[in-house]
Scaffold this active site. Structure first.
Site, PDB file in Angstrom:
ATOM      1  CE  LYS A  81       1.460   1.927  12.459  1.00 39.11           C
ATOM      2  NZ  LYS A  81       0.996   1.016  11.388  1.00 39.11           N
ATOM      3  CB  SER A 156       2.502   2.726   8.226  1.00 41.59           C
ATOM      4  OG  SER A 156       1.614   1.808   8.831  1.00 41.59           O
ATOM      5  CB  SER A 180       1.452  -1.243   8.025  1.00 42.93           C
ATOM      6  OG  SER A 180       1.394  -0.242   7.048  1.00 42.93           O
TER       7      SER A 180
HETATM    8  N1  GLN Z   1       1.676   0.668   2.541  1.00 45.72           N
HETATM    9  C1  GLN Z   1       0.261   0.490   2.497  1.00 45.72           C
HETATM   10  C2  GLN Z   1      -0.405   1.845   2.420  1.00 45.72           C
HETATM   11  O1  GLN Z   1       0.285   2.764   2.263  1.00 45.72           O
HETATM   12  C3  GLN Z   1      -0.194  -0.292   3.698  1.00 45.72           C
HETATM   13  C4  GLN Z   1      -0.294   0.522   4.915  1.00 45.72           C
HETATM   14  C5  GLN Z   1      -0.763  -0.254   6.115  1.00 45.72           C
HETATM   15  O2  GLN Z   1      -0.787  -1.465   6.114  1.00 45.72           O
HETATM   16  N2  GLN Z   1      -1.184   0.495   7.113  1.00 45.72           N
HETATM   17  O3  GLN Z   1      -1.585   1.981   2.515  1.00 45.72           O
END
Ligand code: GLN
Length: 489
Positions: A81, A156, A180
């Site tokens: 990532k 994400s 994420s």
């Molecule tokens: N979807 C969540 C957010 O927008 C989690 C994101 C993540 O785990 N990095 O913060």
């Protein structure tokens, strides 16, 4: 039908290399070909390390030829990532503010993987600074779900999940602050493990919310998740929050039967927000766990309703502090034509950060500001404590908690962009384990009627990754999900 090289799991790749007949270069070339054939549609990668990956593969082949025994992850090409620092290439967090940024060092996990013989195929797309649930907040491109190109891959770590699902890498690393790793893994039909907070070093991970962030594997099966964890887990003096807890051999925990294991079903996770087709999938998965020998018990996590609100106060507060360093002076983009330092900060940030990141920084600054700190930030910390205690209580009755990973299957691109709150609710089942710091996995549990993957989530007490993996493995081996591979060619 025998599998193509690019379809092999990490353990199958290792066996193929050991048996001879194929080289690491053959395997890497087969992935690179796949990427050039399908990534134009999926958009999983933001940077493909064509020459570097082949050079790494060549070095592994040479070592093997010279009679060296192969390190544990040798030969299986992976992807990172784009918020995990690598000395090669760029690390941009898919943000304009870090456009062209080159890290001077490899992050802890990158070093560990390279030492274990990994070949890196490139960096994957993500929501900017890991803020999002669909990959649509990337400043670079929108990734698509390999099972249905009109759907999001989740976020994400959506690029990582899509790359694994579409056989564009053997495995990938993601990061999980509120879901994420698990949500995109669930949407794309792969395995995604968020380890216990402190299990994996965050040195060289660009920080989003430091009390929640964890790095973890996204793989084609549960055994691969255990193999990658064997390499990336462990204490690191460069990350003061990484834990002094010995790392077991996670593959030893993988057993096919679950006798003596009790799984808890949290009643709050099976209420109205769970849609019908997802409910049916999870109920089927629970039956499979019983078939494998597990007992079930209903448990309660009474503060679940507060999880999303608590998370959006704490994570934005931490993000506003972490992102303050991107000021146009030291990293990445610097606004041109400014008159003074104040203008430099303001213009660099407003040109460099996308709308969602700006929203979070503003929210985080607000909840920390004097006069509002007690009402929001302190209150959220108290709610976090209650959520943590819910798990402690529930784990008195069971070894693990199982639940849906997401309330629905992957949604359509564009569907939730107009309403941030709707987007935030996608993580309703994943956020609590970040707030509690416990390990949790999403394992594929078949396709819904609309032919999209569903994910079963398994959560355990701190540092009980072995139990998480054991239950996930038993589920995977017993279930006949009949999912096959995404219909992408
Ligand atoms: N979807 C969540 C957010 O927008 C989690 C994101 C993540 O785990 N990095 O913060």
């Amino acid at each position: 039908m025998s599998k193509e090289l690019r379809q092999l799991t990490v353990h199958e790749t290792r066996d193929a290399l050991r048996d001879g007949g194929v080289t690491c270069q053959d395997i890497t070339a087969s992935y690179l070909e796949r990427i050039s054939a399908v990534d134009g549609k999926v958009n999983a990668y933001v940077d493909v390390w064509q020459d570097e990956a082949m050079a790494q593969a060549e070095r592994i082949d040479k070592r093997f030829k010279a009679g060296e025994s192969l390190p544990p992850l040798a030969g299986a090409p992976m992807a990172l990532k784009d918020l995990i620092c690598t000395a090669y290439g760029e690390t941009t967090c898919c943000s304009k503010i870090l456009e062209g940024y080159r890290s001077p060092f490899d992050g802890a996990v990158s070093t560990k993987l390279f030492d274990a013989g990994a070949v890196c195929l490139g960096k994957t797309n993500m929501d900017e600074f890991a803020m999002g649930s669909s990959c649509e907040n990337s400043a670079i491109k929108v990734s698509r779900n390999p099972w249905n190109l009109d759907k999001v891959p989740g976020g994400s770590s959506g690029g990582s999940a899509a790359a694994v699902a579409a056989d564009m890498c053997a495995y990938a690393l993601g990061s999980d602050t509120g879901g994420s790793i698990r949500e995109p893994a669930a949407f794309c039909g792969c395995v995604g493990l968020k380890p216990t907070y402190g299990r994996v070093s965050r040195y060289g991970l660009v920080a989003f919310a430091s009390s929640l962030d964890q790095i973890g594997p996204m793989t084609k099966d549960v055994e691969d998740a255990a193999l990658v964890m064997n390499v990336i887990a462990g204490q690191d003096p460069r990350d003061s929050t990484s834990a002094q807890v010995p790392v077991p051999d996670y593959t030893k925990a993988l057993k096919k039967d679950l006798s003596g294991v009790t799984v808890g079903l949290p009643k709050e996770y099976f209420e109205e927000s769970l849609n019908a087709e997802m409910r049916a999938k999870i109920q089927g998965a629970i039956e499979t766990l019983k078939e494998a020998g597990a007992k079930t018990v209903e448990v309660s996590l009474p503060h679940t309703d507060y999880a999303v609100a608590t998370y959006y106060v704490i994570s934005t507060a931490e993000a506003s502090a972490n992102l303050a360093r991107f000021d146009g002076v030291r990293y990445g983009r610097r606004a041109a034509g400014v008159r003074d330092t104040q203008e430099l900060y303001v213009h660099s940030k407003s040109q460099g950060f996308g709308p969602e990141v700006q929203r979070r920084v503003l929210l985080g600054t607000y909840v920390l500001s004097s006069g509002y700190y007690d009402a929001y930030y302190l209150k959220a910390q108290k709610a976090r404590q209650l959520i943590q205690s819910d798990f402690v209580e529930a784990f008195k009755q069971c070894d693990a908690i199982v639940a849906p990973a997401t309330p629905t299957a992957a949604f359509s691109i564009g569907d939730k962009m107009a309403d941030p709150l709707e987007m935030y609710l996608t993580d309703i089942y994943t956020i609590s384990s970040n707030l509690a710091g416990i390990p949790a996995i999403s394992v594929p549990c078949g396709l819904t009627d609309s032919k999209l993957p569903a994910g079963l989530e398994i959560m355990c007490p701190h540092f009980a990754e072995e139990t998480v993996l054991r239950i996930a493995y038993a589920y995977e081996q017993t279930a006949d999900t009949g999912m096959g591979r995404p219909p992408l060619n």
